[in-house]
Design an enzyme around this catalytic site. Structure first.
Site, PDB file in Angstrom:
ATOM      1  N   LYS A 209       0.832  -1.201   0.000  1.00 29.80           N
ATOM      2  CA  LYS A 209       0.000   0.000   0.000  1.00 29.80           C
ATOM      3  C   LYS A 209       0.866   1.251   0.000  1.00 29.80           C
ATOM      4  O   LYS A 209       1.990   1.251   0.525  1.00 29.80           O
ATOM      5  CB  LYS A 209      -0.947   0.017   1.205  1.00 29.80           C
ATOM      6  N   LYS A 238       0.494  -0.605   9.697  1.00 37.37           N
ATOM      7  CA  LYS A 238       1.694   0.082   9.220  1.00 37.37           C
ATOM      8  C   LYS A 238       1.397   1.563   9.012  1.00 37.37           C
ATOM      9  O   LYS A 238       0.248   1.977   8.879  1.00 37.37           O
ATOM     10  CB  LYS A 238       2.170  -0.537   7.908  1.00 37.37           C
ATOM     11  N   ASP A 239       2.479   2.351   8.974  1.00 33.81           N
ATOM     12  CA  ASP A 239       2.352   3.794   8.818  1.00 33.81           C
ATOM     13  C   ASP A 239       1.499   4.156   7.614  1.00 33.81           C
ATOM     14  O   ASP A 239       1.519   3.475   6.585  1.00 33.81           O
ATOM     15  CB  ASP A 239       3.738   4.422   8.627  1.00 33.81           C
ATOM     16  N   LYS A 240       0.760   5.250   7.744  1.00 37.54           N
ATOM     17  CA  LYS A 240      -0.040   5.732   6.617  1.00 37.54           C
ATOM     18  C   LYS A 240       0.850   6.434   5.595  1.00 37.54           C
ATOM     19  O   LYS A 240       0.849   6.064   4.424  1.00 37.54           O
ATOM     20  CB  LYS A 240      -1.136   6.686   7.100  1.00 37.54           C
TER      21      LYS A 240
END
Length: 685
Positions: A209, A238-240
């Site tokens: 992503k 997980k981090d955006k």
């Protein structure tokens, strides 16, 4: 009272550095592709998106479930049994569904809603009835718009000629006496028996992503497949603002349904499919591999950069919980946790619902309107679905006005417990800073908590683990990823005494600090007092339950331990020049799959690796001469670069951290500057 700005590092207890080496200027996450994360699975394998191929194992639909009912199929006996079980109205509704399917309308057959049924045992009997008598139909439970009544929804299964039963969404409509039933939610595949016995019931895949958080990406996929978010399992969010790859599992979904989505997904790709016996839950990972590019690097000399980078690789950093742990909004999550620990239920609810600075204007307008008018229905209509805690509270308050404790318990368990875990992390950060300020990091001192190296091998203690929750979590509000969890399974700890110091068997790497709880030791030196002092200031006791609600009491939690110091492993770095701020300086999985390379104009200036690594793993180029570094504009430009574009410096770092550590804290140690979003934005100006 709501705060007017987000939490600063000092307020979160983040105030010390592991070394006195000077830092330098560098911009973190100028582009989301400057922060690349690959999950490290439990077996140590790096999770990368490398293939879109279908698995060699095929999932064959069971023969008896493939076919929809034919026009001349005789279901009279089963319908008669359903009439006895549920009544004539439900029997007639099912008869109509069967007729529509038999007439060849399976491509667009709407589900039916049976009569309201408050008896859970009876609903279970109805579900079992359909599994036994109508294998081509699938049932699940939906609720009335009042949030209280329940009923069973019946639809055509995915094996019966495809159609709506294989996915998609129902429609909110009047049914069964004119009541509004919430059958607009995605269909749930969990109850389906339509699966081969010889294949694992979970499809595991790699989720890639870009600039989306995990819940958002899975929400998009779930909507396309007609699945609820709880159908997916993963080890950690997980981090955006990043490009990330991680493992995900989903229950009873064929790989071809997922791979067919890739052409329709934006910023999301799925691949590396295989069928497994068990789904993933939070915490089931070894760690994460980070590839981080810092742009706009400015330093007084090349030596300062090289010394600082080498120092991070060799010496490590203080293992603070990063600012993500405390939420991204102006109301830090540890303040909500503190209210819960004091038993101030209404205060906690207000902290979650009240207006706050830094949020989207439309959302803040909803918050303001609710605060002024108390209109729950309007707030529920206008709050976006990612505000899970807010919506859960309001739905409960609608049923039970004024019952703030019950409203808080309506928040999915993973999320509501994270508020309390956030407060534990707040105490831990302050304790770590006190430990470093008072005693330094060069040695173990008497009273330190250390891993017990004399403990028999295999004898271990498991501290609190966050339960996987079947509900949604608001990952934009709070860090729910495994890096943020306070849990580790570690060897038993002990308080270091004078004899241990004489033996010199412990180093600072062995020192841990507790996340307070009933089974966690406090240090045997002055550091212990910081826990009680900070808690007292917040009106909290670490030894007594101020109320009767166990889940919101530290005394009812086991507690845990966390290393004070962390070194990155497999540390590599490169110093390079670039001219275009929008150019990619690191390859993503998708770049590799598509054959795209970072901009050819970029030049490698110098590089390095950890001492313990082989020099041929990342060779230093023969010419490591570097232009004068005093500003972002260099005298020497790469060959062929436009004269109008200034040449800038960037550093690309790659390292691996265990699941309990934050990459942002490693970068903080390197730059000796704040990692807060507000500060980083000033560097981009």
């Amino acid at each position: 009272m709501a705060r007017s700005s987000s939490l600063s590092e000092a307020e979160a207890g983040i105030s010390c550095f592991a070394s006195s080496l000077p830092g330098f200027r560098g911009v973190l996450k100028h582009r989301y592709s400057d922060f690349i994360v690959h999950e490290v699975a439990r077996d140590g394998a790096l999770v990368r998106l490398t293939s879109f191929d279908l698995p060699t194992e095929c999932v064959d639909v069971k023969e008896e479930e493939k076919a929809a009912p034919s026009a001349d199929a005789d279901h009279s006996q089963a319908l008669e049994s359903l009439g006895a079980l549920c009544g004539d109205a439900d029997c007639d509704a099912l008869r109509g569904l069967l007729q529509r399917v038999a007439a060849g309308g399976d491509g667009d057959v709407s589900p039916i809603i049976l009569s309201a049924d408050a008896d859970k045992a009876h609903r279970s009997a109805v579900h079992n009835f359909f599994k036994k008598n109508f294998k081509f139909l699938v049932t699940d439970t939906v609720e009335h718009s009042d949030g209280v009544q329940r009923c069973i929804r019946v639809r055509l299964g995915s094996g019966a000629g495809g159609g709506r039963g294989g996915g998609g969404r129902g429609r909110k409509r009047k049914n069964m006496g004119g009541s509004d039933w919430r059958d607009d939610r995605p269909f749930d595949s969990r109850g389906s028996s339509n699966w081969s016995d010889h294949v694992g019931k979970f499809l595991r895949f790699h989720l890639y992503k870009e600039n989306k958080d995990t819940q958002e990406a899975l929400g998009v996929i779930g909507k396309m497949l007609g699945l609820q978010s709880r159908s997916f399992g993963f080890a950690g969010t997980k981090d955006k603002r990043a490009v990330t790859s991680q493992q995900v599992t989903v229950f009873k979904v064929q790989a071809n349904r997922l791979t067919a989505l890739n052409n329709r997904l934006f910023g999301i790709k799925v691949g590396n499919f295989c069928y497994v016996k068990e789904g993933l839950v939070l915490g089931q990972l070894m760690g994460n591999r980070f590839t981080i590019t810092l742009r706009g690097v400015v330093a007084e000399s090349e030596d300062i950069i090289k010394t600082a980078v080498d120092g991070l690789g060799k010496n490590g950093f203080i293992n603070y919980y990063g600012l993500q742990r405390f939420g991204s909004g102006s109301v830090p999550t540890h303040l909500v946790g503190a209210a819960l620990l004091r038993g101030e239920w209404k205060t906690a609810v207000n902290l979650i619902l009240d207006p706050r600075e830094g949020e989207r204007d439309d959302i803040n307008e909803v918050r303001k309107h609710y605060k002024e008018h108390g209109d729950i229905d309007k707030a529920l209509r206008n709050f976006p679905r990612h505000l899970v805690a807010e919506r859960a509270i309001l739905q409960c308050l609608k049923k039970c006005p004024g019952n703030y404790l019950q409203a808080l318990k309506g928040i999915p368990r993973t999320l509501r417990m994270m508020y309390v875990h956030s407060y534990q992390s707040y105490l831990w950060n302050h304790a770590a800073s006190m430990r470093v300020e008072k005693y330094g990091i060069s040695q173990v001192v008497e009273g330190d908590l250390v891993y017990n190296k004399e403990c028999p091998r295999g004898e271990a203690t498991s501290v609190d683990t966050l339960e996987a929750d079947n509900g949604h979590t608001n990952s934009s509000e709070i860090d729910l990823c495994s890096e943020a969890q306070p849990e580790e399974t570690i060897q038993l700890v002990k308080i270091a005494d004078s004899e241990d110091l004489l033996k010199e068997i412990y180093t600072f790497d062995d020192v841990v600090l507790p996340l307070p709880g009933s089974q966690a030791l406090l240090p045997g030196n002055e550091v212990a007092e910081i826990y009680h002092e900070m808690a007292r200031k917040d009106g909290i006791s670490l030894t007594e339950n101020a109320h009767g609600v166990k889940e919101f009491s530290i005394t009812s939690m086991k507690g845990g331990y966390r290393r004070v110091f962390q070194r990155p492993s497999d540390f590599e770095w490169e110093l390079m020049t670039y001219t275009d701020d929008s150019s990619s300086l690191a390859e993503t999985d998708l770049d590799i799959l598509s054959g795209t390379k970072p901009t050819e104009a970029n030049e490698l200036v110098s590089s390095g690796i950890s001492d313990h690594q082989s020099q041929d793993k990342l060779e230093r180029p023969s010419d490591t001469s570097m232009p004068t570094i005093g500003s972002s504009v260099l005298e020497n430009k790469p060959v062929g670069s436009p004269e109008t574009l200034p040449t800038k410096l960037a550093i690309k770092l790659a390292f691996t951290l265990p699941a309990s550590s934050y990459a942002t804290m490693a970068i903080r140690e390197l730059l000796k500057t704040s990692t807060s979003v507000a500060y980083q934005k000033t560097l981009n100006c």
